[in-house]
Design a protein around this motif. Structure first.
Motif, mmCIF file in Angstrom:
data_model
loop_
_atom_site.group_PDB
_atom_site.id
_atom_site.type_symbol
_atom_site.label_atom_id
_atom_site.label_comp_id
_atom_site.label_asym_id
_atom_site.label_seq_id
_atom_site.Cartn_x
_atom_site.Cartn_y
_atom_site.Cartn_z
ATOM 1 N N LYS A 1 1.897 -4.194 -9.666
ATOM 2 C CA LYS A 1 1.674 -2.755 -9.573
ATOM 3 C C LYS A 1 1.196 -2.401 -8.169
ATOM 4 N N ARG A 2 1.773 -1.356 -7.587
ATOM 5 C CA ARG A 2 1.401 -0.928 -6.247
ATOM 6 C C ARG A 2 0.763 0.454 -6.295
ATOM 7 N N LEU A 3 -0.373 0.575 -5.621
ATOM 8 C CA LEU A 3 -1.075 1.855 -5.532
ATOM 9 C C LEU A 3 -1.330 2.172 -4.065
ATOM 10 N N SER A 4 -1.213 3.410 -3.722
ATOM 11 C CA SER A 4 -1.543 3.851 -2.371
ATOM 12 C C SER A 4 -3.057 3.855 -2.213
ATOM 13 N N ALA A 5 -3.545 3.218 -1.133
ATOM 14 C CA ALA A 5 -4.990 3.188 -0.890
ATOM 15 C C ALA A 5 -5.534 4.604 -0.684
ATOM 16 N N ILE B 1 -5.230 -6.740 -4.064
ATOM 17 C CA ILE B 1 -4.927 -7.248 -2.724
ATOM 18 C C ILE B 1 -4.675 -6.049 -1.823
ATOM 19 N N LEU B 2 -5.437 -5.969 -0.750
ATOM 20 C CA LEU B 2 -5.321 -4.850 0.171
ATOM 21 C C LEU B 2 -4.488 -5.256 1.376
ATOM 22 N N GLY B 3 -3.665 -4.342 1.844
ATOM 23 C CA GLY B 3 -2.873 -4.627 3.029
ATOM 24 C C GLY B 3 -2.026 -3.442 3.416
ATOM 25 N N ALA B 4 -1.515 -3.497 4.644
ATOM 26 C CA ALA B 4 -0.652 -2.431 5.147
ATOM 27 C C ALA B 4 0.791 -2.770 4.852
ATOM 28 N N THR B 5 1.539 -1.775 4.413
ATOM 29 C CA THR B 5 2.946 -1.994 4.082
ATOM 30 C C THR B 5 3.874 -1.142 4.941
ATOM 31 N N GLY B 6 3.350 -0.550 6.014
ATOM 32 C CA GLY B 6 4.188 0.269 6.876
ATOM 33 C C GLY B 6 5.180 -0.574 7.656
ATOM 34 N N THR B 7 6.269 0.030 8.047
ATOM 35 C CA THR B 7 7.297 -0.667 8.813
ATOM 36 C C THR B 7 6.711 -1.170 10.128
#
Length: 199
Positions: free
Chosen positions: A37-41, A60-66
């Motif tokens: 499951k993915r949630l926007s921080a 798990i926290l992390g950046a998913t931007g291009t």
């Protein structure tokens, strides 16, 4: 870190034991990342999600931007982000579905290769017959089947690709030698026939 002889045998994280190969590498079993499951921080910080959605879960926290993350290609050709890979490790850890590949597995791969090449050497006179070809292809099918069974039943990574390539090269080599020998015998027979006709 558990040390066994000259190498590492596993890692212990809390009460979880993670098997590794002798170099400490871990073989992850691929599961679909669609279940993560993915949630926007930002949405979480703004309170757009109920706290119950995070209770009892590993986050798990992390950046998913291009351009902000590394990507990895799985053996199935699927593109995974670094976050997906970390989630895959956690899933393997909690489910205990890590794959195993030890020195014993490598030994059996070498043994399967030698047995196949030795079998071809024994059948060298019959390789061009249907029975010989069937025996070679049946052995290759058994390697594939055994590899799949070890993977599905015991989570063991038995790689038959090297054995199959080596057996294929050995098979083609003996077929080539047999063709050369046959051609030589035909030329010799033709020469003897021509000599007999001249006499």
């Amino acid at each position: 870190v558990a040390i066994d002889g000259p190498g590492i045998s596993g890692l212990t994280i809390g009460d979880q034991n993670v098997p590794t190969d002798s170099s400490g590498s871990i073989w992850l079993r691929q599961v679909s990342p669609d279940g993560f499951k993915r949630l926007s921080a930002v949405d979480v910080l703004l309170g757009n999600h109920e706290p119950a959605e995070l209770n009892g879960r590993i986050v798990i926290l992390g950046a998913t931007g291009t351009g902000l993350e590394r990507s990895f290609v799985t053996t199935g050709g699927e593109l995974l982000s670094a976050l997906d890979l970390q989630a895959l490790f956690v899933e393997n850890l909690l489910s205990g579905i890590f794959l195993s590949r030890s020195e014993v597995t490598v030994f059996f791969e070498i043994l399967a290769t030698l047995a196949g090449c030795f079998g071809i050497a024994l059948l060298r006179g019959r390789l061009r017959s249907y029975a010989g070809q069937f025996a070679v292809f049946a052995y290759i099918a058994c390697l594939f089947g055994g590899s799949l069974y070890a993977f599905m039943a015991y989570r063991i990574l038995f790689d038959p690709s090297f054995s199959i390539v080596a057996i294929g090269v050995c098979y083609l080599g003996f077929i080539g030698i047999e063709l050369v020998r046959t051609q030589r015998e035909r030329r010799q027979t033709a020469a003897e026939r021509a000599t007999a006709l001249m006499l």
